[in-house]
Design a protein around this motif. Structure first.
Motif, PDB file in Angstrom:
ATOM      1  N   LEU A 146     -40.098  21.709 -48.315  1.00  0.00           N
ATOM      2  CA  LEU A 146     -39.506  21.182 -49.533  1.00  0.00           C
ATOM      3  C   LEU A 146     -39.012  19.757 -49.300  1.00  0.00           C
ATOM      4  O   LEU A 146     -38.568  19.389 -48.206  1.00  0.00           O
ATOM      5  CB  LEU A 146     -38.328  22.050 -49.963  1.00  0.00           C
ATOM      6  N   LYS A 147     -39.048  18.983 -50.359  1.00  0.00           N
ATOM      7  CA  LYS A 147     -38.540  17.617 -50.328  1.00  0.00           C
ATOM      8  C   LYS A 147     -37.366  17.557 -51.300  1.00  0.00           C
ATOM      9  O   LYS A 147     -37.528  17.797 -52.503  1.00  0.00           O
ATOM     10  CB  LYS A 147     -39.655  16.644 -50.738  1.00  0.00           C
ATOM     11  N   ILE A 148     -36.180  17.278 -50.767  1.00  0.00           N
ATOM     12  CA  ILE A 148     -34.940  17.384 -51.536  1.00  0.00           C
ATOM     13  C   ILE A 148     -34.186  16.057 -51.488  1.00  0.00           C
ATOM     14  O   ILE A 148     -34.054  15.446 -50.417  1.00  0.00           O
ATOM     15  CB  ILE A 148     -34.052  18.510 -50.976  1.00  0.00           C
ATOM     16  N   LEU A 149     -33.662  15.630 -52.638  1.00  0.00           N
ATOM     17  CA  LEU A 149     -32.899  14.390 -52.731  1.00  0.00           C
ATOM     18  C   LEU A 149     -31.504  14.677 -53.266  1.00  0.00           C
ATOM     19  O   LEU A 149     -31.343  15.327 -54.307  1.00  0.00           O
ATOM     20  CB  LEU A 149     -33.602  13.400 -53.664  1.00  0.00           C
ATOM     21  N   ASP A 150     -30.506  14.169 -52.561  1.00  0.00           N
ATOM     22  CA  ASP A 150     -29.099  14.247 -52.994  1.00  0.00           C
ATOM     23  C   ASP A 150     -28.680  12.852 -53.450  1.00  0.00           C
ATOM     24  O   ASP A 150     -28.723  11.896 -52.668  1.00  0.00           O
ATOM     25  CB  ASP A 150     -28.236  14.735 -51.827  1.00  0.00           C
ATOM     26  N   ILE A 151     -28.253  12.730 -54.705  1.00  0.00           N
ATOM     27  CA  ILE A 151     -27.886  11.428 -55.277  1.00  0.00           C
ATOM     28  C   ILE A 151     -26.363  11.315 -55.351  1.00  0.00           C
ATOM     29  O   ILE A 151     -25.696  12.146 -55.958  1.00  0.00           O
ATOM     30  CB  ILE A 151     -28.517  11.242 -56.665  1.00  0.00           C
ATOM     31  N   GLY A 152     -25.814  10.251 -54.743  1.00  0.00           N
ATOM     32  CA  GLY A 152     -24.373  10.057 -54.673  1.00  0.00           C
ATOM     33  C   GLY A 152     -23.786  10.894 -53.555  1.00  0.00           C
ATOM     34  O   GLY A 152     -22.839  11.649 -53.738  1.00  0.00           O
ATOM     35  N   THR A 153     -24.305  10.717 -52.367  1.00  0.00           N
ATOM     36  CA  THR A 153     -24.050  11.666 -51.269  1.00  0.00           C
ATOM     37  C   THR A 153     -22.649  11.606 -50.698  1.00  0.00           C
ATOM     38  O   THR A 153     -22.150  12.592 -50.169  1.00  0.00           O
ATOM     39  CB  THR A 153     -25.097  11.480 -50.152  1.00  0.00           C
ATOM     40  N   GLY A 154     -21.966  10.453 -50.756  1.00  0.00           N
ATOM     41  CA  GLY A 154     -20.606  10.373 -50.220  1.00  0.00           C
ATOM     42  C   GLY A 154     -20.570  10.692 -48.740  1.00  0.00           C
ATOM     43  O   GLY A 154     -21.216  10.033 -47.921  1.00  0.00           O
ATOM     44  N   THR A 155     -19.834  11.736 -48.377  1.00  0.00           N
ATOM     45  CA  THR A 155     -19.752  12.167 -46.975  1.00  0.00           C
ATOM     46  C   THR A 155     -21.066  12.742 -46.461  1.00  0.00           C
ATOM     47  O   THR A 155     -21.200  12.984 -45.262  1.00  0.00           O
ATOM     48  CB  THR A 155     -18.686  13.263 -46.796  1.00  0.00           C
ATOM     49  N   GLY A 156     -21.992  12.997 -47.387  1.00  0.00           N
ATOM     50  CA  GLY A 156     -23.226  13.680 -47.003  1.00  0.00           C
ATOM     51  C   GLY A 156     -23.094  15.186 -47.019  1.00  0.00           C
ATOM     52  O   GLY A 156     -23.998  15.898 -46.573  1.00  0.00           O
TER      53      GLY A 156
END
Length: 288
Positions: free
Chosen positions: A118-128
């Motif tokens: 899977l290819k996953i994107l987190d937008i606005g990750t901050g601390t991650g």
């Protein structure tokens, strides 16, 4: 000074601000962090005394707590999804309610029958915290994380290293995307985001330890355009999600119906609005 006496000073100075139970929680958190003691230590060793140097740590923390500074910033770390994350003034403090969003994404991911990772994107990750928790629990996924703040990304990279996960971090502004487009990053299976969503009119509901210390860039939106980031991410997802790809958000509890309309009006299907344990509209998802 005897440790129990310092705890009594904490209550005298802080109970009016936080309440007795929370002050106890702070105190136990601090003595565990600084000295590896726990609450049982206070029961078994009621006369346990600290050195002057040891006392200083607790009294410095007390002074900062009196100014409403979050204890997570005082310690420089917090727990999220069973992991410890570095935090500082450039990052929001990860919240327990966001753990439910991570669980939802992971559960959805595990339900998919994928021959390729899977290819996953987190937008606005901050601390991650979202991206790293997902990467930790889905080791075969290719995880990307975006933030506009270079300072936040520095913290997120430290956290990824701390937890030995491979996350690709990207500095970009979702309101004016350039880096993602320049690198031709697309065909995501999942996009997830916990963007700024607190309206300025809701500031009176926010506690001082959040309002005075956590980065407003990651918290607040204008009253007349509260869905600005959601609209940008939905439009981005229309272009960057695979067919049948899923979009997940944490949302403002007051804007659940508006979010459903945003998804449906942009041709997302299987829209699900989820409530948290307090029956507040807190998360939403839809499929392309």
């Amino acid at each position: 000074m005897i440790l129990k006496d310092i705890q009594n000073i904490y209550h005298k100075e802080l109970d009016a601000i936080y309440g007795k139970n929370e002050v106890d929680s702070f105190f136990y958190w601090l003595i565990e962090y600084y000295f590896q003691f726990n609450r049982v230590t206070l029961v078994l060793e009621p006369q346990l005394a600290l050195s002057k140097t040891e006392e200083q740590c607790l009294f410095e923390a007390l002074a900062r707590l009196k100014q409403n500074e979050p204890i997570q910033y005082i310690l420089g770390e917090t727990e999220f999804y069973g992991l410890t994350f570095n935090v500082n003034k450039h990052t929001l403090i990860p919240r327990p309610e966001t753990e439910a969003l991570v669980s939802w994404v992971i559960s959805h991911s595990l339900s998919l029958d994928k021959e390729k990772p899977l290819k996953i994107l987190d937008i606005g990750t901050g601390t991650g915290c979202i991206a790293i928790s997902i990467a930790k629990n889905l080791p075969n996924a290719s995880v990307y994380a975006l933030d506009v703040s270079s300072e936040a990304l520095h913290v997120a990279k430290e956290n990824a290293k701390r937890h030995k996960v491979n996350v690709t971090f990207i500095q970009d502004d979702i309101l004016n995307v350039s880096a993602l487009n320049a690198n031709n990053l697309n065909a995501f299976d999942i996009i997830v985001s916990n963007p700024p969503y607190v309206r300025n009119l809701e500031k009176q509901e926010i506690k001082a330890n959040v309002l005075d210390y956590e980065p407003h860039l990651a918290l607040f939106v204008e009253d007349d355009n509260p869905l600005e980031f959601y609209e940008a991410i939905v439009h981005f997802a229309q272009k960057k999600l695979n067919k049948k790809g899923a979009l997940f958000f944490e949302i403002n509890e007051y804007l659940g119906e508006e979010m459903k309309h945003l998804f449906i009006s942009n041709n997302f299907n299987e829209v699900v609005l989820k409530q948290d344990i307090f029956n507040k509209n807190r998360m939403i998802s839809g499929k392309k």
